[in-house]
Design a protein around this motif. Structure first.
Motif, short mmCIF file in Angstrom:
data_model
loop_
_atom_site.label_atom_id
_atom_site.label_comp_id
_atom_site.label_asym_id
_atom_site.label_seq_id
_atom_site.Cartn_x
_atom_site.Cartn_y
_atom_site.Cartn_z
N TYR A 1 -35.79 47.86 -29.85
CA TYR A 1 -34.71 47.93 -28.78
C TYR A 1 -33.85 46.64 -28.78
O TYR A 1 -34.33 45.59 -28.66
CB TYR A 1 -35.04 48.27 -27.35
CG TYR A 1 -35.62 49.71 -27.45
CD1 TYR A 1 -34.95 50.82 -27.16
CD2 TYR A 1 -36.98 49.74 -27.62
CE1 TYR A 1 -35.67 52.16 -27.14
CE2 TYR A 1 -37.51 50.92 -27.81
CZ TYR A 1 -37.02 52.26 -27.43
OH TYR A 1 -37.51 53.44 -27.39
N TYR B 1 -37.60 51.35 -21.17
CA TYR B 1 -36.43 51.81 -21.82
C TYR B 1 -36.26 53.23 -21.09
O TYR B 1 -37.10 53.83 -21.40
CB TYR B 1 -36.37 51.64 -23.30
CG TYR B 1 -36.55 50.22 -23.64
CD1 TYR B 1 -35.29 49.40 -23.77
CD2 TYR B 1 -37.94 49.75 -23.90
CE1 TYR B 1 -35.42 47.84 -24.28
CE2 TYR B 1 -37.91 48.30 -24.56
CZ TYR B 1 -36.71 47.76 -24.37
OH TYR B 1 -36.92 46.44 -24.75
N THR C 1 -33.47 56.62 -21.96
CA THR C 1 -32.48 57.19 -22.73
C THR C 1 -32.16 58.32 -21.98
O THR C 1 -32.80 59.09 -21.36
CB THR C 1 -33.20 57.51 -24.03
OG1 THR C 1 -33.60 56.44 -24.95
CG2 THR C 1 -31.97 58.34 -24.89
N LYS D 1 -27.02 57.15 -24.51
CA LYS D 1 -27.32 55.61 -24.56
C LYS D 1 -28.63 55.40 -23.89
O LYS D 1 -29.21 56.24 -23.32
CB LYS D 1 -26.12 54.77 -23.77
CG LYS D 1 -24.90 54.95 -24.30
CD LYS D 1 -23.97 53.96 -23.46
CE LYS D 1 -22.47 54.10 -24.04
NZ LYS D 1 -21.64 53.07 -23.42
N THR D 2 -28.88 54.26 -24.58
CA THR D 2 -30.52 53.86 -24.04
C THR D 2 -30.30 52.44 -22.98
O THR D 2 -29.50 51.51 -23.71
CB THR D 2 -31.34 53.51 -25.29
OG1 THR D 2 -31.53 54.73 -25.76
CG2 THR D 2 -32.81 53.02 -24.74
#
Length: 212
Positions: A55, A147, A149, A87-88
């Motif tokens: 990432y 993270y 998503t 999007k992440t």
């Protein structure tokens, strides 16, 4: 006379011992002190590497945050987070004690006693993974950083972030991948160190102008 001296010595020793015991400070159990908290969301690029992903930050990436403070840890009036489908985002929990010092590291240091839950998002709308690391780079699953998503759009919902202080041994019963969004989180015995809510909207790309 010798016996009397021995008795006198014993009495003096006993008095001294009791005096020392009373003067010894009572051990203080260190507890997590939270004066305010902030959740920061930063858009990142995802790069596949075999069976895992990297990432990466990039120029012009979107970044937003919500602050929680006051007696009830409420966000500012009208605070609203929107995240875009496809999007992440890297999320980061920043915790401040009552002196204004960052203290989220405490949760990582005590990873066997802490785990964060994200509650309230529509089913299958988000994929969330944790990426906490100790100072020696050991990877742990706590939920101070990770993270998110966005998989599909949704109407606005109240998103709840809970950092739970778990009872001894409870962490081993948690699936650190599957239980992140487990609505039945109270079955994992403990108490909440942080419990905050904020309005969130998952939007399609063509709605990127949607206001916060």
């Amino acid at each position: 006379m010798k016996i009397s001296k021995y008795i006198a010595s014993a009495i003096i020793a006993l008095i001294t011992l009791n005096s020392c015991s009373k003067d010894d400070p009572i051990p203080v159990i260190d507890q997590e002190e939270v004066g305010s908290a902030r959740l920061v969301f930063t858009e990142v690029e995802v790069e596949a590497h075999g069976d895992h992903f990297h990432y990466n930050d990039f120029a012009g990436q979107e970044k937003d945050s919500i602050i929680f403070e006051g007696e009830k840890f409420l966000p500012p009036v009208g605070a609203h987070m929107h995240l875009e489908v496809g999007k992440t985002y890297r999320f980061e929990l920043r915790v401040f004690d009552f002196a204004g010092r960052q203290s989220q590291k405490t949760f990582i240091d005590r990873d066997d006693q802490h785990f964060a839950f994200w509650i309230g998002a529509p089913a299958d709308a988000l994929k969330i993974i944790y990426a906490d690391k100790k100072e020696d780079k050991t990877k742990v699953k706590v939920g101070t950083i990770g993270y998110i998503t966005v998989l599909k759009a949704s109407e606005s919902f109240n998103w709840r972030y809970i950092m739970r202080h778990l009872n001894p041994g409870v962490k081993t019963s948690i699936d650190v991948e599957k239980d992140i969004q487990n609505k039945d989180f109270t079955k994992f015995g403990g108490a909440n160190d942080i419990d905050v809510k904020f309005e969130t909207h998952l939007v399609a790309d063509d709605q990127s102008g949607h206001g916060h």
